[in-house]
Design a protein around this motif. Structure first.
Motif, PDB file in Angstrom:
ATOM      1  N   PRO A  61       0.835  -1.211   0.000  1.00  0.00           N
ATOM      2  CA  PRO A  61       0.000   0.000   0.000  1.00  0.00           C
ATOM      3  C   PRO A  61       0.868   1.259   0.000  1.00  0.00           C
ATOM      4  O   PRO A  61       0.936   1.995   0.983  1.00  0.00           O
ATOM      5  N   ILE A  62       1.512   1.534  -1.135  1.00  0.00           N
ATOM      6  CA  ILE A  62       2.495   2.617  -1.208  1.00  0.00           C
ATOM      7  C   ILE A  62       1.924   3.911  -1.771  1.00  0.00           C
ATOM      8  O   ILE A  62       2.609   4.935  -1.754  1.00  0.00           O
ATOM      9  N   HIS A  63       0.691   3.866  -2.253  1.00  0.00           N
ATOM     10  CA  HIS A  63       0.106   5.059  -2.876  1.00  0.00           C
ATOM     11  C   HIS A  63      -1.417   4.920  -2.834  1.00  0.00           C
ATOM     12  O   HIS A  63      -1.943   3.819  -3.040  1.00  0.00           O
ATOM     13  N   PRO A  64      -2.140   6.024  -2.589  1.00  0.00           N
ATOM     14  CA  PRO A  64      -3.608   5.932  -2.556  1.00  0.00           C
ATOM     15  C   PRO A  64      -4.203   5.359  -3.838  1.00  0.00           C
ATOM     16  O   PRO A  64      -5.197   4.616  -3.787  1.00  0.00           O
ATOM     17  N   ALA A  65      -3.614   5.694  -4.994  1.00  0.00           N
ATOM     18  CA  ALA A  65      -4.148   5.181  -6.255  1.00  0.00           C
ATOM     19  C   ALA A  65      -4.040   3.668  -6.316  1.00  0.00           C
ATOM     20  O   ALA A  65      -4.949   2.981  -6.825  1.00  0.00           O
ATOM     21  N   LEU A  66      -2.957   3.119  -5.788  1.00  0.00           N
ATOM     22  CA  LEU A  66      -2.785   1.670  -5.799  1.00  0.00           C
ATOM     23  C   LEU A  66      -3.650   0.993  -4.735  1.00  0.00           C
ATOM     24  O   LEU A  66      -4.053  -0.159  -4.907  1.00  0.00           O
ATOM     25  N   SER A  67      -3.947   1.712  -3.679  1.00  0.00           N
ATOM     26  CA  SER A  67      -4.891   1.183  -2.692  1.00  0.00           C
ATOM     27  C   SER A  67      -6.289   1.059  -3.300  1.00  0.00           C
ATOM     28  O   SER A  67      -7.009   0.087  -3.058  1.00  0.00           O
ATOM     29  N   VAL A  68      -6.662   2.060  -4.112  1.00  0.00           N
ATOM     30  CA  VAL A  68      -7.937   1.979  -4.832  1.00  0.00           C
ATOM     31  C   VAL A  68      -7.898   0.827  -5.828  1.00  0.00           C
ATOM     32  O   VAL A  68      -8.870   0.073  -5.972  1.00  0.00           O
ATOM     33  N   PHE A  69      -6.765   0.678  -6.515  1.00  0.00           N
ATOM     34  CA  PHE A  69      -6.630  -0.446  -7.452  1.00  0.00           C
ATOM     35  C   PHE A  69      -6.874  -1.767  -6.725  1.00  0.00           C
ATOM     36  O   PHE A  69      -7.578  -2.645  -7.242  1.00  0.00           O
TER      37      PHE A  69
END
Length: 212
Positions: free
Chosen positions: A45-53
């Motif tokens: 979980p290194i970035h909010p966009a990837l958390s959404v992914f």
């Protein structure tokens, strides 16, 4: 609705935001390579966009990589959306072990072979659209703080406005940190201009470079 019963409208609505997050959130010119690197490191979980992914498309990440390995369309999408930077190279996602997924009926229903069946690259263009009238306001603080806010009236064209706002490095050799706010949506993130890639990105620079 196609004759095979596939509702492309629903599929597009589900998948279209993916490139927006990867290209314009992380500033990935090569979303295929960035996503592969993230997958290989265990999807941290290194970035909010990837958390959404992870929440939206996490169970389908291998399907996306299978598409990226079979087609140049995902790579070309990022390159066409970030048009102001260096041209393509011949690197490819090394996920050929996922080839069997491309024979699956459900995979074909979504990805349709080796093209861009859902036209995701077209649906992801709106942040870069130029507007004939100014639709944003840039508010800057003192040079010493290197902080600014970009307030956009619409989602359409927000990345174009950021790319043409005129901010780069301050006279103190610090990168401007620009908070991007789109009125209908809210805060999109704090963006900086990479000295290495020339692209605006949010999050940590080391992860921005995963997609270059």
């Amino acid at each position: 609705m196609r004759q095979d019963g596939t509702d492309k409208t629903e599929l597009i609505a589900f998948w279209a935001p993916m490139l927006h997050l990867l290209v314009f959130g992380l500033g990935w010119r090569r979303p295929d390579l960035g996503l592969e690197r993230w997958y290989e490191t265990g999807e941290p979980p290194i970035h909010p966009a990837l958390s959404v992914f992870s929440r939206w498309w996490g169970p389908h990440i291998e399907d996306v990589l299978a598409w990226a390995a079979a087609s140049t369309k995902m790579a070309a999408a990022g390159e066409s959306l970030l048009t102001e930077w260096q041209p393509s190279d011949d690197r490819r996602v090394q996920a050929n072990w996922l080839a069997s997924r491309r024979d699956d009926r459900n995979w074909l229903r979504v990805w349709g072979g080796d093209g861009d069946a859902l036209h995701l690259s077209d649906h992801a263009k709106s942040p870069r659209w130029d507007s004939p009238e100014p639709t944003y306001e840039l508010v800057t603080g003192p040079n010493a703080t290197a902080r600014a806010t970009l307030l956009c009236d619409t989602y359409q064209g927000w990345y174009h406005a950021l790319s043409h706002c005129g901010l780069a490095q301050t006279r103190y050799h610090r990168s401007w940190q620009v908070d991007v706010i789109v009125k209908p949506l809210g805060w999109l993130g704090t963006y900086r201009l990479s000295r290495d890639t020339g692209a605006w990105f949010s999050g940590r620079h080391k992860f921005h470079l995963w997609g270059w």
